[in-house]
Scaffold this active site. Structure first.
Site, PDB file in Angstrom:
ATOM      1  N   CYS A 157      34.011  40.393  35.768  1.00 44.21           N
ATOM      2  CA  CYS A 157      34.315  38.884  35.710  1.00 44.21           C
ATOM      3  C   CYS A 157      35.318  38.403  36.614  1.00 44.21           C
ATOM      4  CB  CYS A 157      34.960  38.617  34.160  1.00 44.21           C
ATOM      5  SG  CYS A 157      33.769  39.305  33.226  1.00 44.21           S
ATOM      6  N   GLY A 158      34.843  37.153  37.689  1.00 47.01           N
ATOM      7  CA  GLY A 158      35.865  36.769  38.478  1.00 47.01           C
ATOM      8  C   GLY A 158      35.256  35.717  39.163  1.00 47.01           C
TER       9      GLY A 158
END
Length: 262
Positions: A107-108
């Protein structure tokens, strides 16, 4: 290349005030670069299993294809980490948004890639499908029991697609969005209608997961974890029933509760 979602690794473990050398199972991370009509399109970091399903689901969720017949040829060279796809049509996307853009498994900020085509490919669910409360509990239990790779590695996301009673298929990947793309690709290959299906997911329902569910076309998503506030807003807007915290015989309904019955 042999499809292996995890491999053995010698590690040092600290336990009971002692250091010992043990054999551990580690999730495999594999970069797969896609070429569409001879043009570099994207690199997906994934688990090296069910790669053709992943490619089909990814291209469909990005609006590049709508059905299996849109692909003239697909050649997967998993020994080198390449997949060459020839479409039956021209690639109409603005490739400046796609070319050489890394699709991260975590996630980013790299997830901003999906916003390029979200507006064009997200679907408002039109299903009138309903499922019973005890079926929700049962399906999550089934997902947990099927997640042997997660139990071995602790580093994978698990997902399944169901008719509300039984799984059609279960898939795992280091990337949560990849696991969903594999399910989507399976349905495309098997010509399985998706509108009235249920998505069961092991992780948090974030906005990107909710959007991915809408791209796939399901109207109900079930998770053992929590949704984010933006995911709930999107679920309301896209007419998707989001159910979370499915644990120990209970769950929370966050949007469109009319599809969940006793």
């Amino acid at each position: 290349m042999k499809e292996e979602i995890a491999g053995h690794q010698s590690i040092i473990k600290y336990q009971n005030n002692e250091f010992t050398t043990v054999d551990d199972m580690i999730a495999t991370e594999f970069p797969l670069t896609l070429y569409v009509n001879r043009e570099e399109f994207a690199t997906i970091v994934c688990s090296p299993t069910h790669l053709q399903e992943l490619v089909l689901g990814f291209l469909a969720s990005e609006g590049v294809i709508r059905r299996r017949a849109d692909i003239q040829d697909i050649h997967l060279d998993d020994s080198k980490g390449f997949c060459h796809i020839t479409l039956t049509k021209e690639l109409t996307h603005n490739t400046a948004h796609y070319s050489k853009r890394m699709i991260s498994s975590c996630c980013g900020k790299s997830r901003e890639f999906y916003f390029v085509s979200d507006a064009a490919t997200a679907k408002v669910s039109m299903t009138d499908k309903t499922i019973k409360a005890d079926e929700i509990i049962y399906m999550m239990e089934q997902l947990q029991q099927s997640s042997t790779n997660f139990k071995q590695t602790g580093g994978l996301h698990n997902a399944a697609i169901s008719d509300g009673h039984d799984f059609y298929i279960h898939r795992s990947d280091i990337g949560r969005h990849n696991a969903l793309d594999k399910l989507y690709g399976y349905c495309i290959e098997q010509h399985i209608p998706i509108r009235d299906k249920v998505l069961i997911f092991s992780g948090r329902i974030s906005s990107e997961i909710l959007i991915k569910a809408s791209k796939i076309g399901v109207g109900i998503i079930l998770s053992k974890s929590a949704p984010t506030d933006l995911a709930i807003k999107l679920a309301h807007d896209l007419n998707i029933t989001a159910v979370g915290f499915i644990r120990n015989g209970s769950f929370n309904i966050y949007s469109h509760p009319q599809r969940i019955v006793k």
